[in-house]
Design a protein around this motif. Structure first.
Motif, mmCIF file in Angstrom:
data_model
loop_
_atom_site.group_PDB
_atom_site.id
_atom_site.type_symbol
_atom_site.label_atom_id
_atom_site.label_comp_id
_atom_site.label_asym_id
_atom_site.label_seq_id
_atom_site.Cartn_x
_atom_site.Cartn_y
_atom_site.Cartn_z
ATOM 1 N N TYR A 191 0.816 -1.214 0.000
ATOM 2 C CA TYR A 191 0.000 0.000 0.000
ATOM 3 C C TYR A 191 0.852 1.267 0.000
ATOM 4 C CZ TYR A 191 -3.828 -3.163 0.931
ATOM 5 O OH TYR A 191 -4.741 -4.183 0.829
ATOM 6 N N GLY A 192 2.101 1.158 -0.482
ATOM 7 C CA GLY A 192 2.901 2.358 -0.659
ATOM 8 C C GLY A 192 4.181 2.433 0.146
ATOM 9 N N MET A 193 4.373 1.543 1.121
ATOM 10 C CA MET A 193 5.578 1.576 1.925
ATOM 11 C C MET A 193 6.737 0.943 1.160
ATOM 12 S SD MET A 193 6.398 2.653 4.956
ATOM 13 C CE MET A 193 4.860 2.581 5.858
ATOM 14 N N ARG A 194 7.850 1.619 1.089
ATOM 15 C CA ARG A 194 9.016 1.057 0.419
ATOM 16 C C ARG A 194 9.884 0.322 1.431
ATOM 17 N NH1 ARG A 194 11.293 5.420 -3.992
ATOM 18 N NH2 ARG A 194 9.298 5.949 -4.939
ATOM 19 N N ARG A 195 10.593 -0.661 0.934
ATOM 20 C CA ARG A 195 11.532 -1.368 1.799
ATOM 21 C C ARG A 195 12.734 -0.468 2.044
ATOM 22 N NH1 ARG A 195 9.474 -6.401 2.010
ATOM 23 N NH2 ARG A 195 8.418 -7.231 0.176
ATOM 24 N N LEU A 196 13.231 -0.491 3.259
ATOM 25 C CA LEU A 196 14.298 0.413 3.651
ATOM 26 C C LEU A 196 15.542 0.252 2.778
ATOM 27 C CD1 LEU A 196 15.152 2.566 5.634
ATOM 28 C CD2 LEU A 196 15.943 0.780 7.173
ATOM 29 N N LYS A 197 15.895 -0.996 2.447
ATOM 30 C CA LYS A 197 17.094 -1.234 1.661
ATOM 31 C C LYS A 197 17.003 -0.603 0.276
ATOM 32 C CE LYS A 197 18.537 -5.508 3.946
ATOM 33 N NZ LYS A 197 18.792 -6.963 3.773
ATOM 34 N N LYS A 251 11.844 9.373 5.118
ATOM 35 C CA LYS A 251 10.631 9.902 4.496
ATOM 36 C C LYS A 251 10.217 9.013 3.328
ATOM 37 C CE LYS A 251 8.670 14.109 2.400
ATOM 38 N NZ LYS A 251 8.139 13.479 1.172
ATOM 39 N N THR A 252 11.189 8.699 2.466
ATOM 40 C CA THR A 252 10.911 7.847 1.318
ATOM 41 C C THR A 252 10.550 6.430 1.757
ATOM 42 O OG1 THR A 252 12.474 9.123 -0.017
ATOM 43 C CG2 THR A 252 11.846 6.956 -0.844
ATOM 44 N N SER A 253 11.241 5.941 2.779
ATOM 45 C CA SER A 253 11.061 4.561 3.225
ATOM 46 C C SER A 253 9.788 4.354 4.029
ATOM 47 C CB SER A 253 12.260 4.137 4.086
ATOM 48 O OG SER A 253 13.465 4.296 3.385
ATOM 49 N N PHE A 254 9.452 5.296 4.887
ATOM 50 C CA PHE A 254 8.352 5.112 5.820
ATOM 51 C C PHE A 254 7.324 6.245 5.843
ATOM 52 C CE2 PHE A 254 11.987 2.833 7.703
ATOM 53 C CZ PHE A 254 11.442 1.581 7.918
ATOM 54 N N LEU A 255 7.826 7.461 5.971
ATOM 55 C CA LEU A 255 6.951 8.566 6.361
ATOM 56 C C LEU A 255 5.935 8.971 5.303
ATOM 57 C CD1 LEU A 255 9.576 10.787 8.232
ATOM 58 C CD2 LEU A 255 8.134 8.939 9.143
ATOM 59 N N ASP A 256 6.296 8.854 4.022
ATOM 60 C CA ASP A 256 5.324 9.185 2.975
ATOM 61 C C ASP A 256 4.104 8.289 3.080
ATOM 62 O OD1 ASP A 256 6.785 11.239 1.930
ATOM 63 O OD2 ASP A 256 7.624 10.094 0.257
ATOM 64 N N GLN A 265 6.071 -6.553 13.037
ATOM 65 C CA GLN A 265 7.477 -6.233 12.771
ATOM 66 C C GLN A 265 7.605 -4.843 12.164
ATOM 67 O OE1 GLN A 265 7.771 -9.461 9.810
ATOM 68 N NE2 GLN A 265 8.642 -7.963 8.384
ATOM 69 N N ASN A 266 6.486 -4.220 11.824
ATOM 70 C CA ASN A 266 6.487 -2.936 11.135
ATOM 71 C C ASN A 266 6.760 -1.768 12.078
ATOM 72 O OD1 ASN A 266 5.791 -4.434 8.896
ATOM 73 N ND2 ASN A 266 3.603 -3.978 9.064
ATOM 74 N N MET A 267 7.475 -0.783 11.572
ATOM 75 C CA MET A 267 7.843 0.398 12.355
ATOM 76 C C MET A 267 7.001 1.615 12.011
ATOM 77 S SD MET A 267 12.001 0.176 12.283
ATOM 78 C CE MET A 267 12.116 1.512 13.467
#
Length: 249
Positions: A30-36, A65-70, A99-101
Motif C-alpha cells: 500500500y505504498g511503503m518502500r523497503r528500507l534497503k 521519508k521515502t522509506s516510511f513517512l510518505d 514487525q512494522n515500524m
C-alpha cells in the motif's frame, strides 16, 4: 473464499484471545518502500546510526521519508490496518504483534499493539538520550530535534550506540512473546516469518495458527491452515458475516 472466511470467523468466535501477527506485506503493498531500496548503495548500518544522524539530519530524514513517512502520513493505513482496528474495537481481536515500524496500526485505531522492532513512535536524542514517545513529531518535514539540547532524534531501536536501544528491543520482543503465549488463535498476515522463531516458540501447543498470504512462505509448513488469498478480502468477508449475524439478531 467464502468457506475460508466462514471457517476463520468460526475460529475467532471460539477463541478467547485472538492475536494477529503482521509484517511488511500489509504496508509494502500500500505504498511503503523497503528500507534497503531507499538506502541503495549506502551501508544501512552506517546510515541507521547516531553518528550519521548527528552529522546528516537532512539526509537521514530524506531516507526515512521515502522509506516510511510518505506512506505513514500521506498514504495512511491500508484496509487491513483498518479492519484489524475494527476487530479489536469490537472485542474480536485481543492485540497485534508487528514487525512494522510505520505506526499505521496505531493511526488506524488499534490500541493493543506490540512493535517488536520498535517504531517511529519511540524516539531518542542522539546526544542526551531524552526519549520522545510520539510518532507525530516526524510529520513536520524534517528530522525532529530534542527540546532539551537541540540535537536530532532517531527511533530508539536504531540507536545501537546507546544501551537503551538493546533494552527496548528486548522488552519489545518479550511483550510480543507474552501476547503470543496468551493466544488461543494466532493469525499471521503479510509476513514471511521475520524473527518468528523468537515469538512463535512461546505459542501453546493447543493454539491454532492461521496464515493469510497470497503467496507461499516459509510459514506454510508451520501453520495449521494456510489461506492463500488477499487479507483485505478475507477479513472483509469475515466482518461482513458478523454484520449479517448482528442484523438478524
Amino acid at each position: 473464499m467464502r468457506y475460508e472466511s466462514s471457517q476463520l470467523r468460526e475460529y475467532m468466535e471460539q477463541s478467547g484471545k485472538t492475536v494477529a501477527v503482521t509484517g511488511a506485506g500489509i504496508s509494502y503493498l500500500y505504498g511503503m518502500r523497503r528500507l534497503k531500496q531507499s538506502v541503495g548503495l549506502m551501508n544501512s548500518r552506517q546510515v541507521l546510526s547516531p553518528s550519521f544522524v548527528r552529522s546528516n539530519p537532512d539526509d537521514f530524514y530524506k531516507i526515512v521519508k521515502t522509506s516510511f513517512l510518505d506512506a505513514t502520513f500521506e498514504k495512511g493505513p491500508s484496509e487491513v490496518h483498518k479492519q484489524l482496528a475494527t476487530l479489536e474495537k469490537h472485542g474480536l481481536l485481543y492485540g497485534i504483534v508487528t514487525q512494522n515500524m510505520d505506526c499505521l496500526h496505531t493511526i488506524a485505531g488499534s490500541k493493543n499493539v506490540v512493535e517488536f522492532q520498535g517504531s517511529f513512535g519511540d524516539n531518542i536524542c542522539v546526544d542526551c538520550g531524552a526519549r520522545y514517545l510520539n510518532y507525530k513529531i516526524w510529520n513536520h518535514g524534517h528530522t525532529p530535534t530534542c527540546e532539551k539540547c537541540g540535537s536530532p532524534l532517531m527511533p530508539t531501536t536504531f540507536c545501537r550506540e546507546n544501551k537503551i536501544s538493546e533494552q527496548v528491543s528486548k522488552e519489545s520482543m518479550k511483550k510480543a512473546q507474552e501476547m503470543i503465549s496468551e493466544a488461543d488463535l494466532v493469525i499471521i498476515i503479510g509476513t514471511t516469518g521475520f524473527r518468528s522463531d523468537e515469538y512463535l516458540k512461546k505459542m501453546r501447543k493447543d493454539t491454532k495458527l492461521v496464515q493469510i498470504n497470497p503467496s507461499e512462505t516459509p510459514l506454510d509448513s508451520v501453520a495449521d491452515w494456510n489461506i492463500h488469498a488477499d487479507a483485505a478480502e478475507v477479513l472483509g468477508e469475515v466482518m461482513d458475516g458478523w454484520e449479517k449475524c448482528e442484523n438478524v439478531l
